[in-house]
Design a protein around this motif. Structure first.
Motif, mmCIF file in Angstrom:
data_model
loop_
_atom_site.group_PDB
_atom_site.id
_atom_site.type_symbol
_atom_site.label_atom_id
_atom_site.label_comp_id
_atom_site.label_asym_id
_atom_site.label_seq_id
_atom_site.Cartn_x
_atom_site.Cartn_y
_atom_site.Cartn_z
ATOM 1 N N ARG A 293 -0.462 -5.667 5.332
ATOM 2 C CA ARG A 293 -0.018 -4.699 4.334
ATOM 3 C C ARG A 293 1.302 -4.089 4.756
ATOM 4 O O ARG A 293 1.575 -3.947 5.956
ATOM 5 C CB ARG A 293 -1.092 -3.627 4.079
ATOM 6 C CG ARG A 293 -1.138 -2.504 5.075
ATOM 7 C CD ARG A 293 -1.921 -2.843 6.333
ATOM 8 N NE ARG A 293 -2.346 -1.639 7.019
ATOM 9 C CZ ARG A 293 -1.753 -1.132 8.091
ATOM 10 N NH1 ARG A 293 -0.707 -1.724 8.619
ATOM 11 N NH2 ARG A 293 -2.192 -0.012 8.656
ATOM 12 N N ASN B 132 -8.187 -10.898 12.486
ATOM 13 C CA ASN B 132 -7.177 -9.844 12.644
ATOM 14 C C ASN B 132 -6.188 -10.201 13.751
ATOM 15 O O ASN B 132 -4.978 -9.963 13.612
ATOM 16 C CB ASN B 132 -7.853 -8.508 12.971
ATOM 17 C CG ASN B 132 -8.583 -7.942 11.769
ATOM 18 O OD1 ASN B 132 -8.305 -8.325 10.640
ATOM 19 N ND2 ASN B 132 -9.519 -7.040 12.004
ATOM 20 N N ASN C 64 -7.995 1.106 -4.768
ATOM 21 C CA ASN C 64 -8.208 2.339 -4.015
ATOM 22 C C ASN C 64 -8.580 3.463 -4.973
ATOM 23 O O ASN C 64 -8.290 3.380 -6.172
ATOM 24 C CB ASN C 64 -6.928 2.693 -3.258
ATOM 25 C CG ASN C 64 -6.944 2.079 -1.872
ATOM 26 O OD1 ASN C 64 -7.948 2.146 -1.175
ATOM 27 N ND2 ASN C 64 -5.834 1.478 -1.490
ATOM 28 N N CYS D 97 0.852 -1.200 0.000
ATOM 29 C CA CYS D 97 0.000 0.000 0.000
ATOM 30 C C CYS D 97 0.882 1.242 0.000
ATOM 31 O O CYS D 97 1.957 1.241 0.605
ATOM 32 C CB CYS D 97 -0.870 0.050 1.256
ATOM 33 S SG CYS D 97 -2.210 -1.137 1.227
ATOM 34 N N THR E 264 -3.907 -2.438 16.412
ATOM 35 C CA THR E 264 -4.298 -1.160 15.793
ATOM 36 C C THR E 264 -5.082 -0.278 16.772
ATOM 37 O O THR E 264 -5.324 0.891 16.493
ATOM 38 C CB THR E 264 -5.186 -1.391 14.545
ATOM 39 O OG1 THR E 264 -6.296 -2.193 14.925
ATOM 40 C CG2 THR E 264 -4.433 -2.026 13.412
ATOM 41 N N GLY F 90 -12.084 0.664 -2.202
ATOM 42 C CA GLY F 90 -12.120 1.029 -0.780
ATOM 43 C C GLY F 90 -12.300 2.533 -0.638
ATOM 44 O O GLY F 90 -11.399 3.303 -0.953
ATOM 45 N N ARG G 150 -6.663 9.452 4.932
ATOM 46 C CA ARG G 150 -6.855 9.086 3.528
ATOM 47 C C ARG G 150 -7.078 10.317 2.656
ATOM 48 O O ARG G 150 -6.985 10.228 1.430
ATOM 49 C CB ARG G 150 -8.066 8.135 3.386
ATOM 50 C CG ARG G 150 -7.820 6.776 3.987
ATOM 51 C CD ARG G 150 -9.054 5.912 3.915
ATOM 52 N NE ARG G 150 -9.397 5.511 2.563
ATOM 53 C CZ ARG G 150 -8.975 4.385 1.970
ATOM 54 N NH1 ARG G 150 -8.195 3.554 2.609
ATOM 55 N NH2 ARG G 150 -9.351 4.099 0.745
ATOM 56 N N GLN H 166 -14.558 3.944 2.188
ATOM 57 C CA GLN H 166 -14.768 4.020 3.656
ATOM 58 C C GLN H 166 -15.759 5.100 4.068
ATOM 59 O O GLN H 166 -16.649 4.864 4.869
ATOM 60 C CB GLN H 166 -13.445 4.177 4.443
ATOM 61 C CG GLN H 166 -12.206 3.481 3.860
ATOM 62 C CD GLN H 166 -12.354 2.006 3.585
ATOM 63 O OE1 GLN H 166 -13.413 1.433 3.780
ATOM 64 N NE2 GLN H 166 -11.320 1.378 3.050
ATOM 65 N N CYS I 287 -6.468 -0.046 9.765
ATOM 66 C CA CYS I 287 -6.421 -1.256 8.945
ATOM 67 C C CYS I 287 -5.628 -2.373 9.613
ATOM 68 O O CYS I 287 -4.494 -2.179 10.033
ATOM 69 C CB CYS I 287 -5.803 -0.915 7.596
ATOM 70 S SG CYS I 287 -5.622 -2.339 6.547
ATOM 71 N N SER I 288 -6.233 -3.561 9.693
ATOM 72 C CA SER I 288 -5.551 -4.705 10.317
ATOM 73 C C SER I 288 -5.165 -5.752 9.279
ATOM 74 O O SER I 288 -4.765 -6.859 9.627
ATOM 75 C CB SER I 288 -6.466 -5.379 11.334
ATOM 76 O OG SER I 288 -7.220 -4.447 12.021
ATOM 77 N N CYS J 250 -3.143 2.926 6.419
ATOM 78 C CA CYS J 250 -4.232 3.560 7.187
ATOM 79 C C CYS J 250 -4.228 3.047 8.635
ATOM 80 O O CYS J 250 -4.030 1.852 8.861
ATOM 81 C CB CYS J 250 -5.580 3.237 6.549
ATOM 82 S SG CYS J 250 -5.631 3.619 4.798
#
Ligand code: SF4
Length: 407
Positions: free
Chosen positions: A41, A389, A108, A30, A212, A131, A145, A133, A37-38, A34
């Motif tokens: 990545r 997660n 994205n 990525c 997270t 994505g 974001r 959100q 986010c779990s 973010c």
């Protein structure tokens, strides 16, 4: 959901020759990481990502040689579209070697301007899942974001430009942000159904993992569940009034289509790439979460799969019940046939409880979720994915920060 002890394995499970499987590919790169986010990545670096795609294609070929036959392909991440040419080459390769009927890819908003979208469609991608959100600028800023993927207005313009390119354009949304109001959510719903009219919308409740939680508290606030139910009811009511059908407890579609939770439609699937899970023949498998370890395993002719956990027959039935009812109904005869009999007898306590609290209705042939059952399933799937997660956290444990390529 856990992997006990050091049940290390480094080989692909054997497929059944009479079966076609869904293939899941994980692309863990990525541009922005973010805070909420779990998923598995890592920061994008072109040299690492290029080498990763090459290794992934070798692992797919190995699975084909082992006898796997794939009928559907789902590419998730991370951001699968970080290197469009590599993605397209990978999709083409899978479609050349297997009778793949449907291909879904996550992306994205910034990649929607990419001129590679028509080439992705020509390579066989028929569902694009974006994505987003939220369309609220304040929430986008909290999620970090806004700077990368742009304002709500910019994202809407990009979504409009991608409309009609694929059979299904899905938008992933999140609800129950600590600073989200009912009005913000209503605006999101109006944008989706009236201004954009997208084909499919997946509305996830905000989830977290142990790792997270601290970053989320700092950036987006403390997550609580007090308003989750009323927010969900607002979403479900609006989507049905707008003419969408439920594809799952939190996915709404204008026409029948593939959904992000491919695990409900495909009980068994093979996941390849770093951080992918597989569920085959009653066992859960995980591939290494270390990109370096993944690359060196593939270089030495192994697969990336390093852990296996077998489920008891009762656990398999409970998992089947959870996944089937997530889509709204369970066919009792199919369930009995699937397990060679004994399904309702084994999970009788769960079935009695679900009916007594009014979550499930028994039609004689099917078990069907009631309206309150749908929200119960949102909570159960939220907890299921929180468990996944935490499993990811367990798999990431002890992996040092990796920025260089081995060998
Ligand atoms: S939410 Fe999407 S873009 Fe953000 S880190 Fe997670 S996978 Fe990457």
């Amino acid at each position: 959901m856990r992997f006990d002890g050091d049940a290390g394995i480094t080989h692909l499970p054997m497929p059944r020759s009479d079966r076609q499987y869904l293939l899941y590919l994980h692309i863990p790169f990525c541009i922005v990481l973010c805070p909420f986010c779990s998923f598995h990545r890592v920061e994008f670096r072109e040299d690492r990502a290029t080498r990763y795609f090459q290794a992934l294609r070798r692992e797919i070929e190995k699975a084909g040689r082992s006898g796997f036959c794939f009928s559907e392909l789902y590419v998730g991440g991370g951001t699968p579209t970080v290197l469009p040419d590599e993605l397209i080459a990978t999709v083409r390769m899978v479609r050349d070697q297997h009778p793949v009927a449907r291909v879904s890819v996550e992306t994205n908003p910034d990649d929607l301007e990419n001129d590679s979208l028509p080439r992705m469609r020509d390579a066989g991608v028929n569902r694009l899942s974006v994505g987003v959100q939220s369309f609220d600028d304040k929430l986008l800023k909290e999620m970090q974001r806004y700077d990368k993927y742009g304002s709500s207005e910019r994202i809407r313009t990009r979504l409009k430009s991608a409309k009609g390119l694929f059979d299904t354009l899905n938008v992933d949304m999140i609800f129950n942000f600590p600073h989200q109001t009912r009005d913000m959510l209503k605006t999101d719903l109006q944008i989706l159904t009236e201004e954009l009219g997208v084909d499919q919308i997946s509305f996830y409740p905000l989830m977290s993992a142990k790792t997270t939680r601290k970053a989320m508290r700092k950036d987006i606030g403390e997550v609580t569940f007090d308003r989750e139910r009323t927010f969900y009811e607002l979403i479900a009511g609006h989507m049905q009034d707008a003419g969408y059908m439920r594809s799952s407890a939190w996915c709404f579609s204008r026409v029948p289509s593939m959904i992000d939770e491919y695990i409900t439609e495909h009980e068994e699937y093979l996941g390849l790439g770093s951080g992918a899970f597989s569920y085959l023949d009653g066992s859960l498998y995980a591939s290494t979460f270390s990109i370096n370890h993944y690359l060196s395993l593939i270089d030495s002719g192994e697969s990336g799969i390093v852990r296996r956990s077998g489920l008891s027959r009762r656990e398999q039935m409970r998992y089947y019940l959870l996944m089937q009812l997530f889509s709204g109904s369970l066919d009792k005869a199919v369930a009995e046939q699937r397990f060679g009999g004994g399904f309702q007898r084994t999970v009788w306590a769960e079935l009695v409880m679900l009916q007594s609290i009014g979550a499930v209705r028994n039609t004689g042939v099917q078990l069907v979720l009631t309206e309150s059952g749908y929200y119960l399933w949102v909570m159960m799937m939220r907890e299921f994915f929180t468990g996944v997660n935490n499993l990811r956290d367990q798999m990431r444990h002890n992996i040092a920060r990796e920025t260089t390529i081995p060998g």
